[in-house]
Design a protein around this motif. Structure first.
Motif, PDB file in Angstrom:
ATOM      1  N   VAL A  18       0.833  -1.201   0.000  1.00 61.98           N
ATOM      2  CA  VAL A  18       0.000   0.000   0.000  1.00 61.98           C
ATOM      3  C   VAL A  18       0.868   1.252   0.000  1.00 61.98           C
ATOM      4  N   ILE A  19       1.970   1.231   0.741  1.00 60.33           N
ATOM      5  CA  ILE A  19       2.905   2.365   0.713  1.00 60.33           C
ATOM      6  C   ILE A  19       3.384   2.617  -0.710  1.00 60.33           C
ATOM      7  N   ASN A  20       3.693   1.537  -1.425  1.00 60.95           N
ATOM      8  CA  ASN A  20       4.171   1.684  -2.802  1.00 60.95           C
ATOM      9  C   ASN A  20       3.118   2.299  -3.710  1.00 60.95           C
ATOM     10  N   LEU A  21       1.839   2.045  -3.404  1.00 61.94           N
ATOM     11  CA  LEU A  21       0.769   2.616  -4.213  1.00 61.94           C
ATOM     12  C   LEU A  21       0.545   4.091  -3.931  1.00 61.94           C
ATOM     13  N   LEU A  22       0.747   4.501  -2.687  1.00 62.79           N
ATOM     14  CA  LEU A  22       0.284   5.816  -2.260  1.00 62.79           C
ATOM     15  C   LEU A  22       1.365   6.870  -2.142  1.00 62.79           C
ATOM     16  N   THR A  23       2.644   6.482  -2.084  1.00 60.25           N
ATOM     17  CA  THR A  23       3.692   7.500  -1.984  1.00 60.25           C
ATOM     18  C   THR A  23       3.975   8.109  -3.353  1.00 60.25           C
ATOM     19  N   ILE A  24       4.420   9.363  -3.324  1.00 58.40           N
ATOM     20  CA  ILE A  24       4.601  10.152  -4.544  1.00 58.40           C
ATOM     21  C   ILE A  24       6.044  10.045  -5.012  1.00 58.40           C
ATOM     22  N   GLY A  25       6.247   9.896  -6.334  1.00 63.09           N
ATOM     23  CA  GLY A  25       7.596   9.711  -6.847  1.00 63.09           C
ATOM     24  C   GLY A  25       7.945  10.626  -7.998  1.00 63.09           C
ATOM     25  N   GLU A  26       7.460  11.856  -7.982  1.00 63.79           N
ATOM     26  CA  GLU A  26       7.768  12.788  -9.064  1.00 63.79           C
ATOM     27  C   GLU A  26       9.227  13.208  -8.992  1.00 63.79           C
ATOM     28  N   SER A  27       9.986  12.951 -10.056  1.00 64.11           N
ATOM     29  CA  SER A  27      11.394  13.324 -10.081  1.00 64.11           C
ATOM     30  C   SER A  27      11.863  13.380 -11.523  1.00 64.11           C
ATOM     31  N   TYR A  28      12.970  14.071 -11.748  1.00 63.05           N
ATOM     32  CA  TYR A  28      13.605  14.061 -13.063  1.00 63.05           C
ATOM     33  C   TYR A  28      15.064  14.463 -12.889  1.00 63.05           C
ATOM     34  N   PHE A  29      15.865  14.250 -13.916  1.00 62.85           N
ATOM     35  CA  PHE A  29      17.298  14.476 -13.808  1.00 62.85           C
ATOM     36  C   PHE A  29      17.615  15.966 -13.680  1.00 62.85           C
TER      37      PHE A  29
END
Length: 438
Positions: free
Chosen positions: A77-88
């Protein structure tokens, strides 16, 4: 049966009641430190739908209990709900400061032992630590003979799996020079790039929960010359984020550095030397015994990129204090915000509190409501709108709001200054100089 009612019945996430969602949010906050506002609660159903769809209908009602007692299911569930916006090379001023100041200082300090120890906390899918590895390879080739350890952690195991694979789409290369892409990546498909194997080996990934008080016991790599924790603390409660800064300070070597998100300001940072260079702030732990500069409880600060930590609870020229009879921002519904002059300050203060706590969606909703009324003629509303837009990397919207601020109040110095800061950060030095003169 109406189509909307049928769609609700077909949606497996509807098997979770509002009480279930509130309990789930409470469990996740306790286990991860991440605070879930009302907007995030509404998004739970959408994000959990695919997960529940693969589950037997009879198993869905017991989901919350299983999450409370099962580490594996909690992690899913953590993997579904945490945010991962990133770029180089996200937020280029930070990488300019790394290249032209921070790494140069650290190299001078470590000439004898020829070693650099770096931690990227909350690394998401790996773009940040890989950007640092590329920067070191590109600009400091003599460090090939040094022991450079880049340690990267995140709570989301799915993100870490993607990071270890080192495969990215074009979206991760916004504003990255073509030469960097061609030198360090192999194009496999039209929109698929693989980081070269030798670069993948330069970063060591591990799972780490920053909210767990015992996480320091796992950091056998400490102390660090540099800790980077950007755009992570905004998802924690204000008090938890401030405590985490205290932990970071103890994990940094004397004269080592800390970089946080450009909108993340906390009282615990006062113990560090704040350095403003290359259109951004970063922090250094001074050598010698650490001295407490203040002995007060954490207070909310005005988070203005480029201005740094302020020793004030409120800046009256920007926002007025909230009437204590007004509900706290977490309970204030944008639809109920009054827009007459008497309530404008209170609603604006609620939006500002949401901004401080990282609840940007809720802050935006309150500000939009104000802009539909008398708030459209108040420079403070537009100024806070610029803060929110900048934190969401909507640079054009931030600058447009600041122009409106200056139009409404030409003598409001912070409007000119903040406009200059953003322009300098984005490389428009002529415009920055003009607004600084103003």
């Amino acid at each position: 049966m109406t189509e909307s009612l049928q769609s609700r019945r077909d949606d497996p996430s509807q098997s979770l009641t509002d009480e279930d969602l509130s309990r789930l949010a409470a469990v996740l906050t306790e286990r991860t430190g991440i605070v879930f506002n009302e907007q995030k609660l509404r998004n739970f159903r959408r994000k959990l739908a695919p997960y529940l769809e693969d589950m037997a209908p009879s198993a869905r009602p017991g989901l919350v209990e299983r999450i409370e007692n099962s580490g594996d299911e909690l992690q899913q569930v953590i993997n579904l709900l945490t945010i991962g916006e990133s770029y180089f090379f996200r937020n280029k001023p930070h990488f300019t400061a790394l290249e032209e100041r921070i790494l140069l200082d650290l190299i001078k300090q470590n000439m004898t032992r020829r070693r650099l120890n770096i931690w990227c906390a909350g690394c998401s899918t790996g773009e940040e630590p890989y950007s640092l590895a590329i920067l070191i390879k590109e600009r400091f080739p003599h460090l090939a003979n040094w022991e450079v350890d880049i340690f990267a952690t995140d709570i989301n195991t799915s993100f870490l799996d993607r990071a270890r694979r080192g495969i990215y789409t074009r979206w991760s290369f916004r504003n990255v020079e073509p030469q960097i892409i061609s030198s360090y990546f192999v194009k496999e498909e039209v929109n698929r790039y693989r980081l070269k194997t030798e670069m993948i080996g330069d970063v060591h990934f591990d799972t780490l929960n920053l909210s767990n008080p015992l996480f320091m016991e796992r950091l056998d790599r400490a102390p660090f010359d540099l800790i980077i924790c950007r755009n992570v603390l905004i998802y924690f409660s204000y008090e938890a984020a401030n405590r985490l800064i205290e932990v970071f300070k103890d994990l940094i070597v004397p004269d080592g550095f800390l970089i946080v998100g450009h909108a993340e300001s906390f009282p615990a940072l006062r113990d560090l030397e704040a350095i403003y260079a290359h259109a951004t702030y970063f922090y250094r732990r001074l050598s010698g015994p650490r001295q407490k500069l203040h002995s007060i409880h954490p207070i909310h600060t005005l988070s203005i990129p480029g201005i740094g930590v302020q020793d004030v609870e409120r800046i009256s020229s920007v926002l007025a204090r909230r009437d204590p009879s007004i509900p706290p921002p977490s309970t204030m519904d944008p639809a109920t915000v009054a827009t007459d002059d008497d309530d404008l300050d209170n609603a604006l203060e609620a939006a500002r509190d949401h901004t401080d706590m990282g609840n940007l969606t809720q802050a935006s909703a309150l500000l939009d409501e104000l802009l539909d009324g008398p708030g459209n003629l108040d420079h403070r509303v537009h100024f806070l709108r610029a803060l929110v837009a900048d934190q969401e990397d909507r640079i054009a919207d931030a600058l447009a709001s600041l122009k409106q601020v200056i139009f409404l109040n030409k003598v409001f110095a912070l409007g000119h200054y903040y406009h200059a800061i953003i322009c300098e950060r984005e490389g428009d030095l002529a415009t920055a100089a003009r607004y600084l003169r103003n």
